[in-house]
Scaffold this motif. Structure first.
Motif, PDB file in Angstrom:
ATOM      1  N   ALA A 251       6.432 -13.582  -4.053  1.00 56.83           N
ATOM      2  CA  ALA A 251       7.535 -12.769  -3.532  1.00 56.83           C
ATOM      3  C   ALA A 251       7.375 -11.314  -3.950  1.00 56.83           C
ATOM      4  O   ALA A 251       7.626 -10.386  -3.168  1.00 56.83           O
ATOM      5  N   ALA A 252       6.923 -11.097  -5.204  1.00 52.95           N
ATOM      6  CA  ALA A 252       6.729  -9.730  -5.687  1.00 52.95           C
ATOM      7  C   ALA A 252       5.618  -9.032  -4.921  1.00 52.95           C
ATOM      8  O   ALA A 252       5.727  -7.849  -4.576  1.00 52.95           O
ATOM      9  N   ARG A 254       4.628  -9.618  -1.869  1.00 53.29           N
ATOM     10  CA  ARG A 254       5.096  -9.332  -0.508  1.00 53.29           C
ATOM     11  C   ARG A 254       6.105  -8.188  -0.510  1.00 53.29           C
ATOM     12  O   ARG A 254       6.106  -7.348   0.399  1.00 53.29           O
ATOM     13  N   LYS A 255       6.927  -8.130  -1.527  1.00 51.31           N
ATOM     14  CA  LYS A 255       7.879  -7.019  -1.634  1.00 51.31           C
ATOM     15  C   LYS A 255       7.127  -5.709  -1.817  1.00 51.31           C
ATOM     16  O   LYS A 255       7.472  -4.690  -1.196  1.00 51.31           O
ATOM     17  N   GLY A 256       6.101  -5.725  -2.655  1.00 52.03           N
ATOM     18  CA  GLY A 256       5.314  -4.514  -2.850  1.00 52.03           C
ATOM     19  C   GLY A 256       4.624  -4.069  -1.583  1.00 52.03           C
ATOM     20  O   GLY A 256       4.600  -2.873  -1.262  1.00 52.03           O
ATOM     21  N   ALA A 258       5.602  -4.273   1.292  1.00 52.53           N
ATOM     22  CA  ALA A 258       6.563  -3.640   2.202  1.00 52.53           C
ATOM     23  C   ALA A 258       6.661  -2.139   1.950  1.00 52.53           C
ATOM     24  O   ALA A 258       7.198  -1.394   2.781  1.00 52.53           O
ATOM     25  N   ASP A 260       8.051  -0.229  -0.786  1.00 53.53           N
ATOM     26  CA  ASP A 260       9.182   0.454  -1.406  1.00 53.53           C
ATOM     27  C   ASP A 260       9.088   0.317  -2.922  1.00 53.53           C
ATOM     28  O   ASP A 260       9.233  -0.777  -3.465  1.00 53.53           O
ATOM     29  N   ASP A 472       5.167 -10.298 -12.605  1.00 50.56           N
ATOM     30  CA  ASP A 472       5.592  -9.975 -11.243  1.00 50.56           C
ATOM     31  C   ASP A 472       5.570  -8.467 -10.988  1.00 50.56           C
ATOM     32  O   ASP A 472       5.375  -8.029  -9.842  1.00 50.56           O
ATOM     33  N   ARG A 476       4.066  -6.419  -7.655  1.00 51.60           N
ATOM     34  CA  ARG A 476       4.844  -5.509  -6.812  1.00 51.60           C
ATOM     35  C   ARG A 476       4.133  -4.162  -6.679  1.00 51.60           C
ATOM     36  O   ARG A 476       3.929  -3.658  -5.566  1.00 51.60           O
TER      37      ARG A 476
END
Length: 507
Positions: A251-252, A254-256, A258, A260, A472, A476
């Motif tokens: 999840a981290a 994939r968030k990174g 993105a 932001d 994590d 990110r």
């Protein structure tokens, strides 16, 4: 080259899950690639074709039956030869273990097998993980796919080269002072050293027990997150294993990706930059910092004043622990046994003959250094003092992480050097680990992300460090930097690597 070997592990997993391709096809494509290029690269010490294809067939059958499978089921993996594998030779790159086939699997191998990942084979390494170039393997050098006349880093050069040469989408390495991250930097791959205790050490042939840590070697940050989540987690057979769940690494990542990083504080370690760093390495590092600023990160400078003593402390602690760990290789219980050429075959003489013939020069050098540091009259002056410096380095990290969420630096001071260039100068070789060693002394996690090419056309690594158990954060920041860099390059860095000669072309 098969298109399947060019795909990331996440892309292969998606295609396998959708039924677009079978694990047998994916595994065979990578075995074919090994046949085509490993004569030039020499990433593998052992290729396990039959076992890998048997696992692939089993995964395909289970998927066809509708069984619930791990997301990476059917995606092949390579394993560094310091990790024990049941029924598969494990040598740690040393003659003293030549031909040894372990009767059990390391915990991380159990988890890989349990998830249905075909194991392609065992990768080359510096003997007992002692080296920064994979020139100290008893079985020959591994070559850097970017330039076959240059080193692939060490000690895990085989795992990094296998991934960079598209022989494996995933690999396992171990990192005692940078042996995952430094090879990642010089081969253009992603290498992660988890928090100490975050991945079980049960079944790793120990060099330095307080420093060794297994982790992923991949071509993308997301792939590392997927493999890290699989092999990580508590293991009751490892007394140093962390009794906590693995953070949400996928999840981290994939968030990174993105893009932001608003509110993330990035600390540039003053002591891990400046003099001694190749111009192209420093330039790519500065450019990467600007990209992080553009993503919203707050970049600040931090000081870790005792980092300048890290190299000296490490090269007392590591050899001391290695000299103790390698005492069991004595010609009496397993592995190589050499009888003395003349005189009685007493236990002492057999041990001396076996260790003299079985260990290489670098291993002998570190055993002698470690034994001296632990000897009566010198323990407090050397080993004891080094442990005090280790505590100061841990305090530096704690202070720095009060000012920043992650710390960053170049992963290695130079790009890949030529074979033999530093082989006769141990101190010059040891300096390759100057930026990676502090993380091992403190037990904090670290990641190397490809940051572009230096002026000489060779890969450069960008290192991210996070507090213990905050792995994590690596994913990110690493995911964000990777996405931004690939957007600026127009694709993955390895797409720009030279085409390797194949066996057919040589013939």
């Amino acid at each position: 080259m098969s298109d399947l070997t060019r795909l990331s592990a996440a892309e292969l997993a998606a295609r396998l899950g959708a039924g677009d391709v079978s694990s047998v096809e994916v595994t065979q494509a990578h075995l074919d690639r090994i046949d085509q290029v490993d004569e030039s690269v020499h990433a593998f010490l052992h290729v396990s074709s039959e076992d890998a294809l048997a696992t692939a067939r089993d995964v395909d059958a289970r998927r066809a039956s509708g069984d619930e499978l791990h997301p990476l089921a059917g995606v092949p993996v390579a394993v560094k030869d310091v990790v024990v594998t049941k029924g598969m030779p494990t040598t740690a790159g040393s003659r003293i273990l030549e031909g040894w086939v372990p009767p059990y699997d390391a915990t991380l191998v159990e988890r890989i097998r349990g998830a249905g990942l075909p194991i392609l084979g065992k990768t080359n390494m510096d003997e007992f993980a002692m080296g920064s170039s994979t020139e100290h393997s008893a079985y020959g050098n591994t070559r850097n796919p970017w330039d076959l006349d240059r080193i692939p880093g060490g000690s895990g050069g085989g795992s990094a080269a296998a991934v960079a040469a598209f022989e494996a989408p995933l690999a396992i390495g171990t990192d005692t002072g940078g042996s995952i991250r430094q090879p990642g930097a010089v081969t253009g791959t992603v290498g992660v050293k988890p928090t100490y205790g975050g991945v079980s050490r049960y079944g790793l042939i120990a060099m330095a027990s307080s420093l060794d840590q297994a982790g992923p070697v991949t071509r993308t940050v997301l792939d590392s997150a997927l493999l890290h989540e699989l092999v990580g987690g508590h293991d009751p057979r490892d007394s140093t294993s962390i009794r906590e769940k693995v953070p949400a690494l996928v999840a981290a990542a994939r968030k990174g990706a993105a893009g932001d990083l608003a509110g993330v504080r990035v600390g540039v370690v003053r002591e891990l930059s400046g003099d001694g760093y190749q111009h192209g390495v420093s330039a790519r590092f500065s450019e990467s910092l600007e990209l992080l600023r553009g993503l919203g990160a707050d970049v600040v400078e931090v000081s870790c004043p005792h980092f300048e003593y890290a190299l000296g402390a490490y090269y007392l602690i590591m050899p001391s622990e290695a000299s103790s760990n390698l005492a069991k290789f004595d010609g009496m219980r397993f592995g190589l046994r050499v009888e003395p050429e003349d005189g009685p075959a007493t236990a002492e003489r057999v041990m001396a003959a076996t260790r003299g013939a079985g260990f290489g020069d670098e291993v002998k050098r570190r055993i002698i250094l470690g034994t001296y540091a632990l000897s009566a009259g010198y323990y407090d002056a050397y080993y004891g003092s080094a442990q005090k410096v280790r505590t100061l380095i841990q305090r530096d990290f704690a202070t720095a992480f009060d000012q920043a969420d992650v710390l960053v630096s170049p992963t290695a001071p130079t790009t890949a050097f030529r074979f033999g260039e530093k082989l006769d100068d141990p101190l010059a070789m040891y300096l390759n680990d100057v930026a990676t060693i502090p993380a091992n002394l403190a037990g904090v996690p670290g990641m190397s992300v490809p940051a572009g090419l230096s002026d000489d056309g060779l890969p450069v690594g960008f290192q991210v460090l996070a507090p213990a158990k905050a792995d994590d954060r690596l994913y990110r920041v690493g995911g964000a930097l990777e996405a931004a860099l690939e957007n600026s390059w127009g694709g993955p860095l390895l797409d720009r690597a030279p085409v390797l000669p194949t066996t057919e072309q040589k013939g």
